[in-house]
Design a protein around this motif. Structure first.
Motif, mmCIF file in Angstrom:
data_model
loop_
_atom_site.group_PDB
_atom_site.id
_atom_site.type_symbol
_atom_site.label_atom_id
_atom_site.label_comp_id
_atom_site.label_asym_id
_atom_site.label_seq_id
_atom_site.Cartn_x
_atom_site.Cartn_y
_atom_site.Cartn_z
ATOM 1 N N VAL A 35 9.729 -7.062 4.535
ATOM 2 C CA VAL A 35 9.513 -5.807 3.829
ATOM 3 C C VAL A 35 10.210 -5.858 2.473
ATOM 4 C CG1 VAL A 35 9.355 -4.558 6.003
ATOM 5 C CG2 VAL A 35 11.517 -4.602 4.779
ATOM 6 N N GLY A 36 9.735 -5.006 1.574
ATOM 7 C CA GLY A 36 10.305 -4.933 0.236
ATOM 8 C C GLY A 36 9.260 -4.452 -0.745
ATOM 9 N N GLU A 37 9.684 -4.227 -1.971
ATOM 10 C CA GLU A 37 8.777 -3.742 -2.995
ATOM 11 C C GLU A 37 7.794 -4.840 -3.398
ATOM 12 O OE1 GLU A 37 11.832 -2.759 -5.778
ATOM 13 O OE2 GLU A 37 11.684 -0.618 -5.357
ATOM 14 N N SER A 38 6.739 -4.440 -4.085
ATOM 15 C CA SER A 38 5.790 -5.411 -4.624
ATOM 16 C C SER A 38 6.514 -6.390 -5.540
ATOM 17 C CB SER A 38 4.686 -4.696 -5.410
ATOM 18 O OG SER A 38 3.931 -3.861 -4.568
ATOM 19 N N GLY A 39 6.180 -7.665 -5.423
ATOM 20 C CA GLY A 39 6.819 -8.687 -6.240
ATOM 21 C C GLY A 39 8.103 -9.242 -5.659
ATOM 22 N N SER A 40 8.438 -8.849 -4.442
ATOM 23 C CA SER A 40 9.690 -9.332 -3.850
ATOM 24 C C SER A 40 9.560 -10.714 -3.221
ATOM 25 C CB SER A 40 10.201 -8.332 -2.806
ATOM 26 O OG SER A 40 9.265 -8.176 -1.760
ATOM 27 N N GLY A 41 8.336 -11.238 -3.131
ATOM 28 C CA GLY A 41 8.138 -12.585 -2.590
ATOM 29 C C GLY A 41 7.606 -12.624 -1.182
ATOM 30 N N LYS A 42 7.312 -11.463 -0.603
ATOM 31 C CA LYS A 42 6.880 -11.397 0.794
ATOM 32 C C LYS A 42 5.596 -12.187 1.040
ATOM 33 C CE LYS A 42 6.202 -6.969 0.874
ATOM 34 N NZ LYS A 42 6.214 -6.729 -0.580
ATOM 35 N N SER A 43 4.546 -11.836 0.309
ATOM 36 C CA SER A 43 3.254 -12.488 0.520
ATOM 37 C C SER A 43 3.290 -13.960 0.133
ATOM 38 C CB SER A 43 2.159 -11.767 -0.276
ATOM 39 O OG SER A 43 1.955 -10.462 0.226
ATOM 40 N N THR A 44 4.133 -14.302 -0.830
ATOM 41 C CA THR A 44 4.251 -15.699 -1.239
ATOM 42 C C THR A 44 4.753 -16.563 -0.086
ATOM 43 O OG1 THR A 44 4.634 -15.079 -3.541
ATOM 44 C CG2 THR A 44 5.374 -17.267 -2.871
ATOM 45 N N ILE A 45 5.646 -16.032 0.720
ATOM 46 C CA ILE A 45 6.129 -16.784 1.886
ATOM 47 C C ILE A 45 4.990 -17.020 2.867
ATOM 48 C CG2 ILE A 45 7.603 -16.618 3.931
ATOM 49 C CD1 ILE A 45 9.722 -15.326 2.163
#
Length: 248
Positions: A35-45
Motif C-alpha cells: 500500500v501507499g500513494e501513487s508512485g511509491s513503487g508498488k506496481s513496479t514490484i
C-alpha cells in the motif's frame, strides 16, 4: 517454503531507481498487500516479479525458484497477474472463450472445453458469456473474465494490481468477495497492490506500507483495523482513509 521472497530488491526505469532495497517474505496461502500513494513503487514490484520490469538487482524467488528477469513459461504456470483495467487487458476482437483458451494453446494443454467451463463457473459467470466479446460485458464481468484467464493454468500465486479500482463500489464488493472465495477454495497466495485500505482490511493478512520506493512498515492487518500502525506516514494513510476500515 515461502511463496515469494524479495531480497534487497532495487528496480530502475532507465537511470532512475524507483524501488530501493526492498526485502519481503510472503508465505504460501497468505494474502499480502503493498500500500501507499501513487508512485511509491508498488506496481513496479509486481511488474518485476512478473518479468515486465526487467531492470532490477537483488533477488526474487517464487516458490523457492530464483526469478529470471523476463517472462518464462514455467513461471506462468505457477504465478499469474490480474491487471487494474479489465477492458485494456482483454483483446477486444476475441471472445471470452478465445481469451480463456489462449494460455492453454501457448502451453500445449488439452481439455479446452472442460477447463473453460470450469473456470467460468469458478468466477461466477454463466456459460452464456463464453462467446461474447469484451465490449458486450460490464466492468465487473470483464474483471471476472480477467481473473478466470489468470486461473486457466492453475497457478498457486496471483499478483493483483489494483483489481477493483476501475469498478463501481457495488461491483468492487462482488469482486472482493470472489477473490476471498477463490483463495479459500484453491489455496491461492495473493500479492495485492492497492491504495485502498478498506480493501486491505477485508482481503489481506499483512501489509507493507511503501513511500518513495521504500518499505516504511510491515504490519498485520489487525493493527490496521485498530488504527495501531507504528510509522507516522502509515498513520497519515490511515487518517486519509477516514479512520474507517469496513469492508468495501
Amino acid at each position: 517454503m515461502n511463496a515469494i521472497e524479495l531480497t534487497h530488491l532495487d528496480i530502475a526505469y532507465g537511470p532512475t531507481r524507483v524501488v530501493h532495497d526492498v526485502s519481503l517474505a510472503i508465505a504460501e496461502g497468505e494474502s499480502f498487500a503493498l500500500v501507499g500513494e501513487s508512485g511509491s513503487g508498488k506496481s513496479t514490484i509486481l511488474k518485476a516479479i512478473a518479468g515486465l520490469a526487467p531492470d532490477w538487482t537483488g533477488e526474487i524467488s517464487v516458490l523457492g525458484s530464483p526469478r529470471a528477469h523476463r517472462p518464462d513459461r514455467g513461471f506462468a504456470k505457477s504465478c499469474q497477474m490480474v491487471f487494474q483495467d479489465p477492458y485494456g487487458s482483454l483483446h477486444p476482437r476475441k471472445t471470452v472463450d478465445d481469451c480463456l483458451a489462449e494460455p492453454l494453446a501457448v502451453h500445449g494443454l488439452k481439455g479446452r472445453d472442460g477447463r473453460v467451463k470450469a473456470v467460468l463457473a469458478a468466477v461466477g459467470l454463466d456459460q452464456r458469456f463464453r462467446f461474447r466479446y469484451p465490449h458486450q460485458l460490464s466492468g465487473g464481468q470483464r474483471q471476472r473474465v480477467a481473473i478466470a484467464r489468470a486461473l486457466m493454468l492453475e497457478p498457486r500465486i496471483l499478483l493483483l494490481d489494483e483489481p477493483t479500482s476501475a469498478l463501481d463500489v457495488s461491483v468492487q464488493a462482488e469482486i472482493l468477495n470472489l477473490l476471498k472465495k477463490l483463495r479459500r477454495e484453491q489455496g491461492l497466495t495473493y500479492l495485492l497492490v492497492t491504495h485502498n485500505l478498506p480493501v486491505v482490511s477485508f482481503l489481506c493478512d499483512r501489509l507493507a506500507v511503501m513511500r518513495h520506493g521504500r518499505i516504511v512498515e510491515v504490519a498485520h492487518v489487525e493493527a490496521l483495523k485498530r488504527g495501531a500502525l507504528a510509522e507516522p506516514y502509515s498513520r497519515e494513510l490511515y487518517a486519509a482513509s477516514g479512520g474507517t476500515l469496513q469492508p468495501a
